[in-house]
Structures are given as C-alpha cells and as structure tokens.
Design a protein around this motif. Structure first.
Motif, PDB file in Angstrom:
ATOM      1  N   ILE A  41       0.835  -1.209   0.000  1.00  0.00           N
ATOM      2  CA  ILE A  41       0.000   0.000   0.000  1.00  0.00           C
ATOM      3  C   ILE A  41       0.870   1.259   0.000  1.00  0.00           C
ATOM      4  CG2 ILE A  41      -1.573   1.378   1.399  1.00  0.00           C
ATOM      5  CD1 ILE A  41      -3.058  -1.070   2.072  1.00  0.00           C
ATOM      6  N   SER A  42       1.923   1.230   0.814  1.00  0.00           N
ATOM      7  CA  SER A  42       2.773   2.406   0.887  1.00  0.00           C
ATOM      8  C   SER A  42       3.309   2.790  -0.481  1.00  0.00           C
ATOM      9  CB  SER A  42       3.945   2.159   1.815  1.00  0.00           C
ATOM     10  OG  SER A  42       3.490   1.609   2.990  1.00  0.00           O
ATOM     11  N   HIS A  43       3.715   1.769  -1.232  1.00  0.00           N
ATOM     12  CA  HIS A  43       4.250   2.080  -2.564  1.00  0.00           C
ATOM     13  C   HIS A  43       3.172   2.691  -3.452  1.00  0.00           C
ATOM     14  CE1 HIS A  43       8.196   0.659  -1.918  1.00  0.00           C
ATOM     15  NE2 HIS A  43       7.783  -0.531  -1.522  1.00  0.00           N
ATOM     16  N   GLU A  44       1.974   2.133  -3.336  1.00  0.00           N
ATOM     17  CA  GLU A  44       0.872   2.651  -4.155  1.00  0.00           C
ATOM     18  C   GLU A  44       0.566   4.105  -3.810  1.00  0.00           C
ATOM     19  OE1 GLU A  44      -0.455   1.072  -6.655  1.00  0.00           O
ATOM     20  OE2 GLU A  44       0.951  -0.551  -6.210  1.00  0.00           O
ATOM     21  N   VAL A  45       0.602   4.420  -2.526  1.00  0.00           N
ATOM     22  CA  VAL A  45       0.200   5.757  -2.100  1.00  0.00           C
ATOM     23  C   VAL A  45       1.310   6.775  -2.330  1.00  0.00           C
ATOM     24  CG1 VAL A  45      -0.503   7.130  -0.101  1.00  0.00           C
ATOM     25  CG2 VAL A  45      -1.416   4.845  -0.412  1.00  0.00           C
ATOM     26  N   ARG A  46       2.525   6.298  -2.269  1.00  0.00           N
ATOM     27  CA  ARG A  46       3.637   7.234  -2.390  1.00  0.00           C
ATOM     28  C   ARG A  46       3.668   7.916  -3.764  1.00  0.00           C
ATOM     29  NH1 ARG A  46       8.906   5.659   0.623  1.00  0.00           N
ATOM     30  NH2 ARG A  46       8.118   3.606   0.094  1.00  0.00           N
ATOM     31  N   ASN A  47       3.322   7.161  -4.812  1.00  0.00           N
ATOM     32  CA  ASN A  47       3.389   7.746  -6.150  1.00  0.00           C
ATOM     33  C   ASN A  47       2.447   8.926  -6.346  1.00  0.00           C
ATOM     34  OD1 ASN A  47       5.368   5.988  -6.754  1.00  0.00           O
ATOM     35  ND2 ASN A  47       4.047   4.500  -7.777  1.00  0.00           N
ATOM     36  N   PRO A  48       1.146   8.773  -6.052  1.00  0.00           N
ATOM     37  CA  PRO A  48       0.280   9.957  -6.171  1.00  0.00           C
ATOM     38  C   PRO A  48       0.737  11.115  -5.302  1.00  0.00           C
ATOM     39  CG  PRO A  48      -0.927   8.068  -5.286  1.00  0.00           C
ATOM     40  CD  PRO A  48       0.380   7.571  -5.726  1.00  0.00           C
ATOM     41  N   LEU A  49       1.275  10.801  -4.121  1.00  0.00           N
ATOM     42  CA  LEU A  49       1.746  11.878  -3.240  1.00  0.00           C
ATOM     43  C   LEU A  49       2.882  12.651  -3.900  1.00  0.00           C
ATOM     44  CD1 LEU A  49       1.830  10.432   0.384  1.00  0.00           C
ATOM     45  CD2 LEU A  49       0.313  12.152  -0.550  1.00  0.00           C
ATOM     46  N   THR A  50       3.804  11.903  -4.499  1.00  0.00           N
ATOM     47  CA  THR A  50       4.954  12.550  -5.147  1.00  0.00           C
ATOM     48  C   THR A  50       4.480  13.423  -6.311  1.00  0.00           C
ATOM     49  OG1 THR A  50       6.021  10.453  -4.704  1.00  0.00           O
ATOM     50  CG2 THR A  50       7.311  12.064  -5.905  1.00  0.00           C
ATOM     51  N   ALA A  51       3.511  12.880  -7.064  1.00  0.00           N
ATOM     52  CA  ALA A  51       3.004  13.642  -8.204  1.00  0.00           C
ATOM     53  C   ALA A  51       2.366  14.947  -7.721  1.00  0.00           C
ATOM     54  CB  ALA A  51       1.991  12.808  -8.971  1.00  0.00           C
ATOM     55  N   SER A  52       1.500  14.857  -6.702  1.00  0.00           N
ATOM     56  CA  SER A  52       0.841  16.071  -6.195  1.00  0.00           C
ATOM     57  C   SER A  52       1.880  17.071  -5.705  1.00  0.00           C
ATOM     58  CB  SER A  52      -0.088  15.754  -5.034  1.00  0.00           C
ATOM     59  OG  SER A  52      -0.760  14.575  -5.262  1.00  0.00           O
ATOM     60  N   ARG A  53       2.882  16.536  -5.027  1.00  0.00           N
ATOM     61  CA  ARG A  53       3.889  17.434  -4.470  1.00  0.00           C
ATOM     62  C   ARG A  53       4.601  18.195  -5.593  1.00  0.00           C
ATOM     63  NH1 ARG A  53       8.669  18.876  -2.679  1.00  0.00           N
ATOM     64  NH2 ARG A  53       8.964  19.286  -0.452  1.00  0.00           N
ATOM     65  N   GLY A  54       4.876  17.501  -6.703  1.00  0.00           N
ATOM     66  CA  GLY A  54       5.552  18.121  -7.841  1.00  0.00           C
ATOM     67  C   GLY A  54       4.728  19.277  -8.400  1.00  0.00           C
ATOM     68  N   PHE A  55       3.438  19.026  -8.573  1.00  0.00           N
ATOM     69  CA  PHE A  55       2.585  20.079  -9.143  1.00  0.00           C
ATOM     70  C   PHE A  55       2.480  21.273  -8.203  1.00  0.00           C
ATOM     71  CE2 PHE A  55       0.837  16.508 -11.763  1.00  0.00           C
ATOM     72  CZ  PHE A  55       1.338  17.009 -12.945  1.00  0.00           C
ATOM     73  N   MET A  56       2.409  20.981  -6.918  1.00  0.00           N
ATOM     74  CA  MET A  56       2.322  22.085  -5.949  1.00  0.00           C
ATOM     75  C   MET A  56       3.590  22.915  -5.970  1.00  0.00           C
ATOM     76  SD  MET A  56       0.296  20.915  -2.697  1.00  0.00           S
ATOM     77  CE  MET A  56      -1.397  20.468  -2.810  1.00  0.00           C
ATOM     78  N   GLN A  57       4.695  22.215  -6.085  1.00  0.00           N
ATOM     79  CA  GLN A  57       5.987  22.903  -6.141  1.00  0.00           C
ATOM     80  C   GLN A  57       6.000  23.873  -7.322  1.00  0.00           C
ATOM     81  OE1 GLN A  57       8.496  21.657  -3.804  1.00  0.00           O
ATOM     82  NE2 GLN A  57       9.317  23.705  -4.237  1.00  0.00           N
ATOM     83  N   LEU A  58       5.466  23.366  -8.467  1.00  0.00           N
ATOM     84  CA  LEU A  58       5.403  24.203  -9.675  1.00  0.00           C
ATOM     85  C   LEU A  58       4.533  25.437  -9.420  1.00  0.00           C
ATOM     86  CD1 LEU A  58       5.076  21.763 -12.703  1.00  0.00           C
ATOM     87  CD2 LEU A  58       6.959  23.321 -12.167  1.00  0.00           C
ATOM     88  N   SER A  59       3.352  25.224  -8.824  1.00  0.00           N
ATOM     89  CA  SER A  59       2.441  26.344  -8.559  1.00  0.00           C
ATOM     90  C   SER A  59       3.100  27.341  -7.608  1.00  0.00           C
ATOM     91  CB  SER A  59       1.137  25.875  -7.938  1.00  0.00           C
ATOM     92  OG  SER A  59       0.791  24.630  -8.419  1.00  0.00           O
ATOM     93  N   HIS A  60       3.844  26.802  -6.670  1.00  0.00           N
ATOM     94  CA  HIS A  60       4.494  27.655  -5.674  1.00  0.00           C
ATOM     95  C   HIS A  60       5.456  28.625  -6.329  1.00  0.00           C
ATOM     96  CE1 HIS A  60       7.142  28.453  -2.103  1.00  0.00           C
ATOM     97  NE2 HIS A  60       5.936  28.610  -1.562  1.00  0.00           N
TER      98      HIS A  60
END
Ligand code: ADP
Ligand code: MG
Length: 422
Positions: A212-231
C-alpha cells in the motif's frame, strides 16, 4: 494398600481435571475469541474438582478419610486472586459442614488461617519466576498441612501414626507440585500460541503495508511536484503560504508512510546519536495543537542539563514517541494531564509517559502492539505495533501499567550510549 492407591489416583485425577479442561477452553477461546469467561471458568472447574475430591476421598484404613482438596483451593487463591479464593473456601466449608462428621472446626480454623496466608501470597505470586512459584505453592501446602496437623492434635482426638502423617504430607506436596508445574506448562504453551498468532498477523500486515505504501507514495509525489510548480509561479502571497503548508503536510504524510514501512524491516539503517530530551521537546511541539484541542496539559519533568544520547534513527524514534503520546492524549477525552519524565538508570534510561485518561483492562494491555487492535472508532490499531517494533530495533523495551478510569503509564527503556552532565 491397593484400595488406598485406587482412591488416591481418582482424587489426583480430580485435581488435574480442571487444568486440562481449562486448556481446552483456552484453545476454544482463541478460535472463537471467547475472552469474557477467563477466570470464572477456572473457578467453576476448581469448585467441581474440590467437591469431587471431597465426595470421593481416600482412607488409610483407619476409618478416617482424606483428600487433596487443598490443592484446588490453593490453585484458586494463587491463580485467580483472593476474591475467588474465598469463594472456594466458603464452598469447601459448606460442603464439609453438610457432609458432617466430627472435625468440622478443625477444618474451619486451619483452612481459614491458610486462606488468609494464601491471599497474602497471591498478590506477589503471579509475578514470580517459575522456580519461586513452585517453591511457594509447595511451601503453602506444607504450612497448611502443619496447621491441620496441629489443629487435629489439639482440637480433636484424631490419632494417626507418624507414618500416616508423613504419607499424607508427601501426597499433598507432590500433588501440588505437579498441579502447579502442569498449569505453568499449559500457560506457557498458550502464551507461545498467542505470540505465534501475533507474529503471523504482523507478517500479513507488513506485506500489506509495504504494497500500500508504494501505491500511495506515487500519487503523493506527483501532487507534491505540481504544488511545487504552482508555488514557483506568480501567485498572491497568501496562496503561496497555503501551498507551502500543503507541501509540508504532504511531506509529513510521506514520512509517515516511510515509518509504517519500518516494521517490515526492523533493523535501523542510518544509526545516529540522538539527544533524547531534544527529541521529546520536538515531539511535544508537534503534539501541542492536538493537546490544546483536547484540553490536555503536557508537563515535562526532566533536567535540561542532563543530556542522554541513545543510538537509533531520529525520525523513527520520533514516530514511536508521537504514536504513544497521541494515544495518551486521545485517552483523555474530557481533558487531563500528561506527564513526561526521564529517569536515568545504569547504562539505560527510562522515558515515562503517563496520562490521566480512561486506562485499560489487563486484557487490553495484553493485546497492545497487536496489529489492528483498536478500541477507537477511527483507530488503525497500527500505531503501537510500529512503536513497539521501533523501540525493539533500538535494543529497548516498552512496559505498560494501566488502571481503568485512572490512567496509563508507558515506560520506554532504551540503552544509553553517552551521558554528559553540563
Ligand atoms: P489506535 O490509536 O489507532 O487505536 P494504537 O495501536 O495506537 O491504535 O492503540 C491501540 C489501542 O490501545 C487503542 O485503541 C487504545 O484502546 C489502547 N491504548 C493505547 N494507549 C492508550 C492509553 N494511553 N490509554 C488508554 N488506552 C490506550
Ligand atoms: Mg494510536
């Protein structure tokens, strides 16, 4: 002599029967999660065994009848506590009274004296190591036999030869020794069984958590990337601040996932020296908002100048402490106080985290650390499992003391690597 042995063996069977029946019940309990009846059933079996012993006594051929009734009675006191013990005593005296015959008062005095002694010993008995248990149970029987002996000589005119007394003493002592030993063996087996079930569940959870951790980590990383861009884009400072906070929270979520993975690999990878009191301050800072929300007052009592170092991974120790303190705060629904203290003993230190919350029953304490064990509506039952495995991987241990409606104290014991007093 032949008759004696036959009756004696039957008496002995009555002593052993409750133990084996209890084993059967415990096994059923594990299959069906049958927890409520624990002590009650043991007392009932002991009662039956006591009555059977008295109804089918053995004789030395002199008209007097003897039995092993004090063995189930003492087992009752030692393993189920004074309350149940006195219940058994009352039953014994009642049966003795209605069976009739002379010598009721001998029984009354000698058994009451023995019961009081057994009640006193029973407080300490459960915590004793095996050898001491065997010794004290045999000693108790011996003392109780002495009481009967003197009572018999003084109060009534029962006359037995010395040989008969010796045989009777020996019979009781051997029976008690065997009964105690068998019961301890059965209990050890059941403990092993419980640990096995726990270990098996842990195995399943760790596999599940890893995937599960592996599954959840990927969407988290993706969201974090987009937020970083918006920031980094040109937006109002207010939105920027929100995005910064969101990124922080996402990082925390990722951290937690990483930490839930720890029990799959219990050995720490990056060992470092951790300053314990600093770590505790850090954790308290993280938890203060939650504590305020629950009107919980966190009180620290340790000297800032005593700096103890332990070896381990900072993030994991933090996770372990957070999980334990969070439980404490959650246990105080209508507010309360949480005390955190550090005690230094030789080469090791003890972090005591106590709360004035709702406390736990012994059965709950026994199940702590078992995956998915939770009493909360939204609980995961994973927090303590992770904490236990982290502390174990640091070479430490956790003990829990708790009283229902009064509070709980978690003691984390860790080996110390350096002490600096400034
Ligand atoms: P969760 O908090 O998700 O329920 P935990 O593993 O952290 O899972 O805790 C398991 C259970 O242990 C809790 O549901 C609670 O019943 C009990 N518990 C743990 N700590 C305490 C405490 N300080 N006071 C009372 N109960 C506690
Ligand atoms: Mg918890």
């Amino acid at each position: 002599m032949e008759l004696i042995t036959k009756d004696l063996l039957i008496n002995f069977l009555f002593v052993l029967l409750p133990l084996f029946l209890m084993q059967m019940f415990y096994l059923l309990k594990y299959s069906y999660r049958f927890e409520r009846f624990k002590d009650t059933w043991f007392v009932i079996f002991l009662l039956i065994s006591l009555a059977m012993c008295m109804f089918f006594p053995f004789s030395f051929g002199n008209g007097f009848t003897w039995d092993l009734r004090r063995v189930p009675l003492l087992l009752g006191f030692l393993y189920t506590g004074p309350k149940n013990g006195f219940l058994l005593l009352a039953a014994l005296l009642l049966i003795r009274y209605f069976v009739g015959g002379s010598g009721f008062y001998v029984t009354l005095w000698s058994y009451t004296a023995m019961a009081i002694l057994a009640a006193l010993v029973s407080k300490y008995y459960i915590k004793m190591p095996l050898k001491q248990k065997l010794l004290s149970s045999v000693l108790l029987v011996f003392i109780s036999m002495l009481l009967t002996y003197f009572a018999a000589i003084k109060v009534s005119d029962i006359s037995l030869t010395t040989n008969m007394w010796i045989v009777y003493f020996l019979l009781n002592i051997v029976s008690m020794w065997i009964a105690t030993a068998i019961w301890e063996v059965i209990k050890t087996n059941l403990d092993v069984l419980q640990k096995l079930i726990k270990a098996e569940k842990l195995d399943i959870v760790s596999n599940l958590a890893a995937s599960i951790s592996h599954e959840v980590r990927n969407p988290l990383t993706a969201s974090r990337g987009f937020m970083q861009l918006s920031h980094e884009s040109s937006i109002s400072p207010e939105t920027k601040e929100y995005i910064r906070l969101s990124i922080q929270e996402l990082d925390r979520a990722t951290d937690i996932i990483n930490d839930y993975l720890t029990f799959a690999k219990p050995t720490p990878e990056k060992m470092e020296k951790i300053l314990v009191h600093q770590e505790i301050h850090q954790v308290v800072n993280i938890l203060t908002p939650l504590a305020n929300m629950n009107s919980v007052n966190i009180k620290l009592s340790f000297k800032e100048n005593e700096s103890f170092h332990v070896l381990g991974e900072r993030k994991k120790l933090e996770q372990a402490l957070i999980n334990i303190m969070k439980n404490g705060i959650e246990a105080m629904e209508s507010g309360g106080e949480m005390f955190i203290e550090i005690e230094y003993e030789v080469q090791r230190l003890c972090i005591n985290i106590s709360d004035t919350g709702k406390g736990m029953t012994q059965m709950q304490i026994d199940r702590l650390g078992e995956p998915y064990f939770t009493t909360k509506e939204k609980g995961t039952g994973l927090g303590l499992m992770v904490s236990f495995s982290i502390i174990q991987s640091m070479g430490g241990s956790i003990t829990v003391r708790s009283e229902i409606h009064k509070g709980t104290c978690f003691s984390i014991i860790l080996p110390v690597i350096a002490v600096k007093m400034s």
